[in-house]
Design a protein around this motif. Structure first.
Motif, PDB file in Angstrom:
ATOM      1  N   LEU A  14       0.858  -1.177   0.000  1.00 27.81           N
ATOM      2  CA  LEU A  14       0.000   0.000   0.000  1.00 27.81           C
ATOM      3  C   LEU A  14       0.898   1.231   0.000  1.00 27.81           C
ATOM      4  CD1 LEU A  14      -2.781   1.441   0.392  1.00 27.81           C
ATOM      5  CD2 LEU A  14      -2.356   1.249   2.868  1.00 27.81           C
ATOM      6  N   ILE A  15       0.710   2.102  -0.987  1.00 29.21           N
ATOM      7  CA  ILE A  15       1.448   3.364  -1.044  1.00 29.21           C
ATOM      8  C   ILE A  15       0.512   4.451  -0.534  1.00 29.21           C
ATOM      9  CG2 ILE A  15       2.669   5.032  -2.475  1.00 29.21           C
ATOM     10  CD1 ILE A  15       3.225   2.694  -4.437  1.00 29.21           C
ATOM     11  N   VAL A  16       0.943   5.148   0.515  1.00 27.78           N
ATOM     12  CA  VAL A  16       0.158   6.217   1.126  1.00 27.78           C
ATOM     13  C   VAL A  16       0.892   7.525   0.863  1.00 27.78           C
ATOM     14  CG1 VAL A  16      -0.809   7.125   3.267  1.00 27.78           C
ATOM     15  CG2 VAL A  16      -0.644   4.645   2.927  1.00 27.78           C
ATOM     16  N   ARG A  17       0.253   8.415   0.112  1.00 26.40           N
ATOM     17  CA  ARG A  17       0.842   9.723  -0.181  1.00 26.40           C
ATOM     18  C   ARG A  17       0.062  10.781   0.595  1.00 26.40           C
ATOM     19  NH1 ARG A  17       0.102   7.203  -5.208  1.00 26.40           N
ATOM     20  NH2 ARG A  17       2.052   6.308  -6.000  1.00 26.40           N
ATOM     21  N   LEU A  48       5.162   5.034   2.923  1.00 27.07           N
ATOM     22  CA  LEU A  48       4.598   6.316   3.329  1.00 27.07           C
ATOM     23  C   LEU A  48       5.377   7.419   2.617  1.00 27.07           C
ATOM     24  CD1 LEU A  48       2.382   7.343   5.224  1.00 27.07           C
ATOM     25  CD2 LEU A  48       4.080   7.433   7.031  1.00 27.07           C
ATOM     26  N   SER A  49       4.757   8.004   1.593  1.00 30.25           N
ATOM     27  CA  SER A  49       5.401   9.056   0.811  1.00 30.25           C
ATOM     28  C   SER A  49       5.023  10.414   1.387  1.00 30.25           C
ATOM     29  CB  SER A  49       4.967   8.958  -0.653  1.00 30.25           C
ATOM     30  OG  SER A  49       5.550   9.985  -1.406  1.00 30.25           O
ATOM     31  N   LEU A  50       6.036  11.157   1.829  1.00 26.92           N
ATOM     32  CA  LEU A  50       5.786  12.411   2.541  1.00 26.92           C
ATOM     33  C   LEU A  50       6.275  13.628   1.764  1.00 26.92           C
ATOM     34  CD1 LEU A  50       6.846  11.149   6.082  1.00 26.92           C
ATOM     35  CD2 LEU A  50       4.574  11.108   5.023  1.00 26.92           C
ATOM     36  N   LYS A  51       6.419  13.480   0.474  1.00 25.46           N
ATOM     37  CA  LYS A  51       6.957  14.554  -0.372  1.00 25.46           C
ATOM     38  C   LYS A  51       6.183  15.857  -0.223  1.00 25.46           C
ATOM     39  CE  LYS A  51       6.886  14.787  -5.180  1.00 25.46           C
ATOM     40  NZ  LYS A  51       7.187  14.179  -6.464  1.00 25.46           N
ATOM     41  N   ASP A  52       4.861  15.759  -0.148  1.00 22.98           N
ATOM     42  CA  ASP A  52       4.022  16.954  -0.088  1.00 22.98           C
ATOM     43  C   ASP A  52       3.436  17.203   1.297  1.00 22.98           C
ATOM     44  OD1 ASP A  52       4.365  17.579  -2.837  1.00 22.98           O
ATOM     45  OD2 ASP A  52       2.981  15.964  -3.342  1.00 22.98           O
ATOM     46  N   LEU A  53       3.983  16.551   2.312  1.00 28.73           N
ATOM     47  CA  LEU A  53       3.552  16.805   3.683  1.00 28.73           C
ATOM     48  C   LEU A  53       4.352  17.989   4.213  1.00 28.73           C
ATOM     49  CD1 LEU A  53       1.657  15.623   5.893  1.00 28.73           C
ATOM     50  CD2 LEU A  53       3.682  14.471   6.801  1.00 28.73           C
ATOM     51  N   CYS A  81       9.459   7.574   2.570  1.00 29.13           N
ATOM     52  CA  CYS A  81      10.222   8.164   1.470  1.00 29.13           C
ATOM     53  C   CYS A  81       9.838   9.621   1.272  1.00 29.13           C
ATOM     54  CB  CYS A  81      10.043   7.378   0.178  1.00 29.13           C
ATOM     55  SG  CYS A  81       8.405   7.445  -0.540  1.00 29.13           S
ATOM     56  N   ASP A  82      10.738  10.338   0.629  1.00 27.44           N
ATOM     57  CA  ASP A  82      10.498  11.724   0.205  1.00 27.44           C
ATOM     58  C   ASP A  82      10.130  12.685   1.333  1.00 27.44           C
ATOM     59  OD1 ASP A  82      10.992  11.456  -2.534  1.00 27.44           O
ATOM     60  OD2 ASP A  82       8.942  10.783  -2.937  1.00 27.44           O
ATOM     61  N   ALA A  83      10.705  12.524   2.508  1.00 30.59           N
ATOM     62  CA  ALA A  83      10.360  13.415   3.620  1.00 30.59           C
ATOM     63  C   ALA A  83      11.001  14.789   3.430  1.00 30.59           C
ATOM     64  CB  ALA A  83      10.810  12.808   4.939  1.00 30.59           C
ATOM     65  N   SER A  84      10.207  15.832   3.635  1.00 30.58           N
ATOM     66  CA  SER A  84      10.731  17.201   3.579  1.00 30.58           C
ATOM     67  C   SER A  84      11.680  17.407   4.762  1.00 30.58           C
ATOM     68  CB  SER A  84       9.581  18.203   3.647  1.00 30.58           C
ATOM     69  OG  SER A  84       8.962  18.138   4.915  1.00 30.58           O
ATOM     70  N   PRO A  85      12.546  18.413   4.715  1.00 29.37           N
ATOM     71  CA  PRO A  85      13.504  18.608   5.811  1.00 29.37           C
ATOM     72  C   PRO A  85      12.869  18.726   7.197  1.00 29.37           C
ATOM     73  CG  PRO A  85      14.134  19.937   3.922  1.00 29.37           C
ATOM     74  CD  PRO A  85      12.794  19.340   3.600  1.00 29.37           C
ATOM     75  N   GLY A  86      11.778  19.475   7.316  1.00 34.10           N
ATOM     76  CA  GLY A  86      11.124  19.632   8.613  1.00 34.10           C
ATOM     77  C   GLY A  86      10.536  18.337   9.137  1.00 34.10           C
ATOM     78  N   PRO A 101      12.936   2.272   7.883  1.00 31.97           N
ATOM     79  CA  PRO A 101      13.913   2.823   6.939  1.00 31.97           C
ATOM     80  C   PRO A 101      13.342   3.997   6.153  1.00 31.97           C
ATOM     81  CG  PRO A 101      13.218   0.613   6.265  1.00 31.97           C
ATOM     82  CD  PRO A 101      12.502   0.934   7.531  1.00 31.97           C
ATOM     83  N   ILE A 102      14.222   4.883   5.715  1.00 31.15           N
ATOM     84  CA  ILE A 102      13.813   6.004   4.865  1.00 31.15           C
ATOM     85  C   ILE A 102      14.555   5.907   3.542  1.00 31.15           C
ATOM     86  CG2 ILE A 102      15.513   7.567   5.887  1.00 31.15           C
ATOM     87  CD1 ILE A 102      13.307   9.799   5.278  1.00 31.15           C
ATOM     88  N   HIS A 103      13.843   6.255   2.467  1.00 28.17           N
ATOM     89  CA  HIS A 103      14.415   6.247   1.117  1.00 28.17           C
ATOM     90  C   HIS A 103      14.183   7.609   0.479  1.00 28.17           C
ATOM     91  CE1 HIS A 103      15.152   1.931   1.220  1.00 28.17           C
ATOM     92  NE2 HIS A 103      14.005   1.853   1.872  1.00 28.17           N
ATOM     93  N   ASP A 104      15.043   7.935  -0.472  1.00 28.01           N
ATOM     94  CA  ASP A 104      14.943   9.234  -1.145  1.00 28.01           C
ATOM     95  C   ASP A 104      13.700   9.339  -2.023  1.00 28.01           C
ATOM     96  OD1 ASP A 104      17.275  10.163   0.031  1.00 28.01           O
ATOM     97  OD2 ASP A 104      18.531   9.491  -1.632  1.00 28.01           O
ATOM     98  N   THR A 105      13.352   8.253  -2.701  1.00 33.17           N
ATOM     99  CA  THR A 105      12.231   8.298  -3.645  1.00 33.17           C
ATOM    100  C   THR A 105      11.277   7.129  -3.414  1.00 33.17           C
ATOM    101  OG1 THR A 105      13.313   6.938  -5.323  1.00 33.17           O
ATOM    102  CG2 THR A 105      13.728   9.331  -5.416  1.00 33.17           C
ATOM    103  N   GLU A 106      10.092   7.280  -3.965  1.00 29.00           N
ATOM    104  CA  GLU A 106       9.092   6.220  -3.882  1.00 29.00           C
ATOM    105  C   GLU A 106       9.565   4.961  -4.604  1.00 29.00           C
ATOM    106  OE1 GLU A 106       4.704   6.069  -5.495  1.00 29.00           O
ATOM    107  OE2 GLU A 106       4.918   7.722  -4.078  1.00 29.00           O
TER     108      GLU A 106
END
Length: 117
Positions: A14-17, A48-53, A81-86, A101-106
């Motif tokens: 499951l990909i959660v954006r 868990l994709s956090l690019k736009d969080l 993945c994709d966590a913003s700096p904050g 674990p954290i990854h740079d991209t989805e």
């Protein structure tokens, strides 16, 4: 600002954006939607994709930790993945990166779970 949740099933993953703010106002709806998607969709793992969080508080951390425990009890994994700096800093301070674990991209996150199968 509100929160938008996009859920996508890819086989057993499951990909959660998340887009917007995950705080005490939005935490319950995220918890419910993720739990239903995990249990009804037969998902073993979650990305868990956090690019736009743009913001997350301790309520958001609680939701994520709770779903992590649910997955772990079912033999699954959760990766970030994709966590913003904050948001990255909040995860770092909370110690969640010690268990997730954290990854740079989805696509990197997806590859890591597919290799683990």
């Amino acid at each position: 600002m509100s929160l938008h949740v996009d859920l996508e099933h890819q086989r057993h993953i499951l990909i959660v954006r998340l887009q917007g703010e995950l705080d005490h106002h939005t935490a319950d709806s995220v918890r419910i939607r993720m739990e239903e998607a995990i249990l009804r969709g037969g998902s073993t793992h979650v990305i868990l994709s956090l690019k736009d969080l743009v913001f997350m508080d301790s309520s958001g951390l609680g939701v994520i930790l709770g779903r992590y425990k649910l997955l772990k009890s079912r033999g699954g994994k959760m990766v970030i993945c994709d966590a913003s700096p904050g948001v990255y800093r909040l995860f770092e301070l909370s110690g969640l990166f010690k268990i997730m674990p954290i990854h740079d991209t989805e696509s990197d996150a997806l590859s890591s779970l597919e290799v683990a199968l």
